[in-house]
Write a protein that holds these residues in place. Structure first.
Motif, short mmCIF file in Angstrom:
data_model
loop_
_atom_site.label_atom_id
_atom_site.label_comp_id
_atom_site.label_asym_id
_atom_site.label_seq_id
_atom_site.Cartn_x
_atom_site.Cartn_y
_atom_site.Cartn_z
N ASN A 21 0.82 -1.21 0.00
CA ASN A 21 0.00 0.00 0.00
C ASN A 21 0.86 1.26 0.00
O ASN A 21 0.55 2.25 -0.69
CB ASN A 21 -0.92 0.02 1.23
CG ASN A 21 -1.95 -1.08 1.20
OD1 ASN A 21 -2.22 -1.66 0.16
ND2 ASN A 21 -2.52 -1.38 2.35
N THR A 22 1.93 1.24 0.77
CA THR A 22 2.81 2.41 0.86
C THR A 22 3.48 2.69 -0.48
O THR A 22 3.55 3.84 -0.94
CB THR A 22 3.89 2.19 1.93
OG1 THR A 22 3.25 2.00 3.20
CG2 THR A 22 4.81 3.41 2.02
N HIS A 23 3.97 1.65 -1.15
CA HIS A 23 4.61 1.83 -2.45
C HIS A 23 3.62 2.35 -3.50
O HIS A 23 3.96 3.22 -4.31
CB HIS A 23 5.22 0.53 -2.93
CG HIS A 23 6.53 0.20 -2.27
ND1 HIS A 23 7.66 0.96 -2.44
CD2 HIS A 23 6.89 -0.81 -1.44
CE1 HIS A 23 8.65 0.44 -1.75
NE2 HIS A 23 8.21 -0.63 -1.14
N ILE A 24 2.40 1.82 -3.49
CA ILE A 24 1.39 2.29 -4.43
C ILE A 24 1.05 3.75 -4.16
O ILE A 24 0.91 4.56 -5.08
CB ILE A 24 0.11 1.42 -4.34
CG1 ILE A 24 0.38 0.02 -4.89
CG2 ILE A 24 -1.04 2.08 -5.09
CD1 ILE A 24 0.60 -0.03 -6.40
N ARG A 25 0.94 4.11 -2.89
CA ARG A 25 0.64 5.50 -2.54
C ARG A 25 1.76 6.43 -3.00
O ARG A 25 1.50 7.51 -3.57
CB ARG A 25 0.44 5.63 -1.03
CG ARG A 25 0.04 7.06 -0.60
CD ARG A 25 -0.34 7.14 0.86
NE ARG A 25 0.79 6.89 1.74
CZ ARG A 25 0.90 5.83 2.53
NH1 ARG A 25 -0.04 4.90 2.54
NH2 ARG A 25 1.95 5.69 3.31
N ASN A 26 3.01 6.03 -2.78
CA ASN A 26 4.14 6.84 -3.23
C ASN A 26 4.14 6.98 -4.75
O ASN A 26 4.42 8.06 -5.30
CB ASN A 26 5.46 6.21 -2.77
CG ASN A 26 5.65 6.25 -1.27
OD1 ASN A 26 4.95 6.97 -0.57
ND2 ASN A 26 6.59 5.47 -0.78
N LEU A 27 3.82 5.89 -5.43
CA LEU A 27 3.79 5.89 -6.89
C LEU A 27 2.72 6.86 -7.40
O LEU A 27 2.97 7.67 -8.30
CB LEU A 27 3.50 4.48 -7.39
CG LEU A 27 3.52 4.23 -8.90
CD1 LEU A 27 4.84 4.65 -9.50
CD2 LEU A 27 3.23 2.76 -9.18
N ARG A 28 1.54 6.81 -6.82
CA ARG A 28 0.46 7.70 -7.23
C ARG A 28 0.80 9.15 -6.97
O ARG A 28 0.49 10.05 -7.77
CB ARG A 28 -0.83 7.31 -6.50
CG ARG A 28 -1.51 6.07 -7.09
CD ARG A 28 -2.65 5.61 -6.23
NE ARG A 28 -3.50 4.66 -6.93
CZ ARG A 28 -4.32 3.79 -6.32
NH1 ARG A 28 -4.37 3.78 -4.99
NH2 ARG A 28 -5.06 2.97 -7.03
N THR A 29 1.46 9.41 -5.85
CA THR A 29 1.83 10.79 -5.52
C THR A 29 2.75 11.36 -6.59
O THR A 29 2.58 12.50 -7.04
CB THR A 29 2.53 10.85 -4.15
OG1 THR A 29 1.60 10.42 -3.13
CG2 THR A 29 2.99 12.26 -3.82
#
Length: 227
Positions: A196-204
């Motif tokens: 979840n953290t990696h996906i959130r960073n990617l989206r940001t």
């Protein structure tokens, strides 16, 4: 010959890890504190960094943050902490993987090999094509760069792997299990919050293009190329 920078203040652990990498044919650089690690990184070309969190002079988080300002070199963080929030902080700062102490050196070696396998001998991905462009996002595989509407955006090694995997399979639902296996392998032992953290960073980092990564509830993700 790939070069591994091992940053660990415990001499015995550092020497054991060093021996395992040397026996596999890697070149090894050593640092016992964060300041020395940054000095070595600036003077030498490291292909992967094994980075302890608790270090004298400068902690692992600070080292990771500074390295990420100029490089997407794969980083494996070593942590003796049991607080998962600390581990997630490492991912948010740009770490690609983590190994919890006490750890098995063969496991650390296997994690390192997996991260290095995604690059060819010249630092290029083993892809038949050089570039992939979808709706304003252009990936250049040889240089591992991503341009969004012509502007270069810096992604970590893991973020780059996730983005390209989703883009290459656009329109197809990728399960969380498939994504985890692709990025970290079958031996992955983290929890859902890591992904979840990696996906959130990617989206940001994708900004307005983040809408292309669609969450499929209770399943995974799909990259949709909006017209």
């Amino acid at each position: 010959m790939k070069t591994i920078l091992i940053v660990e203040d415990e001499d015995i652990l550092r020497e054991i890890s060093k021996d395992y990498f040397l026996n596999e044919g890697y070149n090894v650089l050593e640092a016992a504190d964060g300041k020395t690690a940054l000095d070595l990184f600036q003077k030498h070309d490291a292909d992967l960094i094994v980075l302890d969190i608790m270090l004298p002079e400068l902690d692992g988080w600070s080292v990771c943050r500074r390295i990420r300002k100029s490089s997407d070199v794969p980083i494996i963080m070593l942590t003796a902490r049991v607080d998962e929030d600390d581990t997630l902080l490492g991912f948010e700062l740009g770490a690609d993987d983590y190994v919890t102490k006490p750890y098995s050196p063969p496991v650390l070696l296997a994690r390192a090999k997996r991260l290095l396998e995604s690059r060819s001998k010249n630092g290029k991905l083993a892809k038949p094509e050089d570039a992939l462009a979808v709706n304003g996002i252009k990936v250049h595989y040889p240089s591992r760069t991503v341009a969004i509407e012509g502007n270069i955006v810096n992604f970590t090694h893991t973020e780059f792997e996730m983005l390209t995997y989703l883009m290459e399979n656009r329109g197809i639902v990728i399960t969380r299990e498939q994504l985890i296996t692709k990025i970290w392998g079958y031996e992955y032992a983290g929890d859902d919050r890591t992904l979840n953290t990696h996906i959130r960073n990617l989206r940001t980092k994708l900004g307005e293009k983040a809408a292309m990564i669609v969450t499929i509830v209770r399943t995974g993700y799909k990259f949709e190329a909006h017209s």
